[in-house]
Design a protein around this motif. Structure first.
Motif, PDB file in Angstrom:
ATOM      1  N   ASP A 111       0.866  -1.220   0.037  1.00 47.03           N
ATOM      2  CA  ASP A 111       0.187   0.009  -0.049  1.00 47.03           C
ATOM      3  C   ASP A 111       1.015   1.157   0.074  1.00 47.03           C
ATOM      4  O   ASP A 111       2.018   1.187   0.539  1.00 47.03           O
ATOM      5  CB  ASP A 111      -0.884   0.002   1.242  1.00 47.03           C
ATOM      6  N   ASP A 113       0.399   3.915   1.721  1.00 45.13           N
ATOM      7  CA  ASP A 113       0.447   4.586   2.983  1.00 45.13           C
ATOM      8  C   ASP A 113       1.267   4.154   4.091  1.00 45.13           C
ATOM      9  O   ASP A 113       1.220   4.565   5.128  1.00 45.13           O
ATOM     10  CB  ASP A 113      -1.167   4.658   3.342  1.00 45.13           C
ATOM     11  N   GLN A 115       1.285   1.363   5.342  1.00 42.19           N
ATOM     12  CA  GLN A 115       0.739   0.330   6.238  1.00 42.19           C
ATOM     13  C   GLN A 115       1.312  -1.048   6.240  1.00 42.19           C
ATOM     14  O   GLN A 115       1.522  -1.750   6.969  1.00 42.19           O
ATOM     15  CB  GLN A 115      -0.618   0.425   6.270  1.00 42.19           C
ATOM     16  N   ARG A 213       0.979  -4.231  11.628  1.00 43.06           N
ATOM     17  CA  ARG A 213       0.440  -3.092  10.569  1.00 43.06           C
ATOM     18  C   ARG A 213       0.224  -1.945  11.204  1.00 43.06           C
ATOM     19  O   ARG A 213      -0.760  -1.917  11.966  1.00 43.06           O
ATOM     20  CB  ARG A 213      -0.758  -3.788   9.875  1.00 43.06           C
ATOM     21  N   ARG A 216      -2.104   4.266   9.226  1.00 44.07           N
ATOM     22  CA  ARG A 216      -1.637   5.113   8.024  1.00 44.07           C
ATOM     23  C   ARG A 216      -0.696   6.285   8.412  1.00 44.07           C
ATOM     24  O   ARG A 216      -0.732   7.108   9.315  1.00 44.07           O
ATOM     25  CB  ARG A 216      -3.258   5.702   7.568  1.00 44.07           C
TER      26      ARG A 216
HETATM   27 MG    MG Z   1      -4.097   1.910   4.136  1.00 46.95          MG
END
Ligand code: MG
Ligand code: UDP
Length: 333
Positions: A111, A113, A115, A213, A216
């Motif tokens: 991703d 962002d 993450q 994880r 963001r």
């Molecule tokens: Mg995300």
């Protein structure tokens, strides 16, 4: 055999000792607030990696200057490339576009962002060297709210129960795939692409890798409740017959109940000479059955709509422009 068992029995694959080119696919939609951090992180990981790495950004119709910022970055670094889609086609379509245009023996999907930390990729490559063809990230700990977490947990468990294939729990699109897996995915003709499901469907040797994880890094999530629900429905409907079977089951059960009720009503009329009382119960039964019928129609509609989409045969995305290494050399499919 679980993937953990496989891990202990697999021999380290000697043919994978070389220096594979790793191509990282990054779908981006209005990610201007994270672009700088993303570039910094990717450059750091590429610099530290013991194998060659490339990045393919897919700009999924951003309107906030993400595409321009990425194009500028590509101009200054020949390891970066950008594929611009003609409009916003959605995350799964963007990932599919990236997979089709990525090169290299290994392809990673992350991703934008942060993450999915790019720093985990070397560990994934290690697992690939052990002989695995797909190494998917498994979220150890979600930083989202309690409700979201509960919804995710429910969805992944439900999917595992009802899907005809074993989609790993808490695994998203974050993964590293061998070229043969990517080619297999690219060869699948379907347009509705639930990538993590397809990735599981193609098989080969797969293993999970737990990672943290994070939240963001900036900007906001593109997946509101509605989009998440649509994604969940997509996963369920494209990988399982169960909702349709459930419809027949509910139909059969209510038919049986209705038959028993009718038999009782007839007996009461013939032998006891009385009509069972019942305006309210009649209306209740009608409304109940009407409701079930509408739900079943809806379920059929979910499948029919997808059949309609597939039959039209429109491509899942259109490419509007390219910069960096993707501009000339690679043109697969
Ligand atoms: Mg995300
Ligand atoms: N994304 C995309 N197209 C979309 C929506 C999202 O390419 O229409 C990208 C987004 O830029 C990000 C990734 O998909 O890189 C995951 O999106 P997001 O972080 O918003 O989802 P979440 O992590 O909240 O599930």
């Amino acid at each position: 055999m679980t993937s953990e068992d496989a891990a202990t029995t697999l021999e380290r694959d000697a043919s994978r000792g070389g220096m594979p080119l790793v191509c990282v696919v990054v779908p981006c939609f209005n990610e201007a607030p994270v672009v700088a951090a993303l570039l910094a992180e990717l450059t750091a990981v590429m610099g530290a990696a013991t194998f060659p790495m490339r990045v393919l950004f897919v700009d999924d119709g951003s309107t906030d200057g993400t595409g321009e910022a990425l194009a500028r970055a590509c101009a200054g670094d020949d390891r970066l490339a950008l594929l611009r889609l003609s409009r916003n086609f959605g995350h799964q379509a963007a990932v599919s576009a990236g997979l089709r245009h990525a090169d290299g023996e290994l392809v990673a999907v992350i991703d934008a962002d942060l993450q999915d930390p790019p720093s985990v990729i070397p560990a994934m490559v290690e697992r690939w060297r052990d002989g695995y063809d797909v190494v998917y990230g498994v979220r150890r700990d979600r930083k989202e709210g309690v409700l979201t977490r509960a919804a995710y947990a429910l969805f992944y468990r439900l999917l595992r129960r009802v899907a005809d294939i074993d989609i790993p729990l808490d695994a998203g699109d974050f993964s590293l795939m061998d070229r043969k897996v990517v080619d297999a995915l690219n060869a699948l003709p379907e347009r509705g692409r639930f990538v993590r499901g397809l990735r599981s469907w193609v098989g080969f040797r797969q293993v999970g890798l737990a990672y943290e994880r994070s939240a963001r890094s900036a900007g906001r999530s593109k997946y509101g409740f509605g989009r998440l629900l649509a994604l969940a429905l997509d996963g369920l409907v494209s990988f399982s017959w169960l909702p349709l079977r459930l419809a027949s089951l509910v139909g059969a059960v209510s038919a049986c109940i209705a038959a028993a009720y009718l038999a009782w009503a007839l007996m009461a009329r013939v032998f006891l000479a009385q009509t069972p009382p019942g305006w309210a119960s009649l209306v209740g039964v009608f409304v109940f059955l009407g409701g079930i019928q509408l739900v079943v129609l809806g379920i059929i509609g979910e499948y029919l709509g997808r059949v309609f989409d597939e039959v039209k045969g429109r491509p899942p995305y259109l490419v509007a422009g390219r910069s960096g290494w993707v501009g000339s050399a690679t043109r697969r499919g």
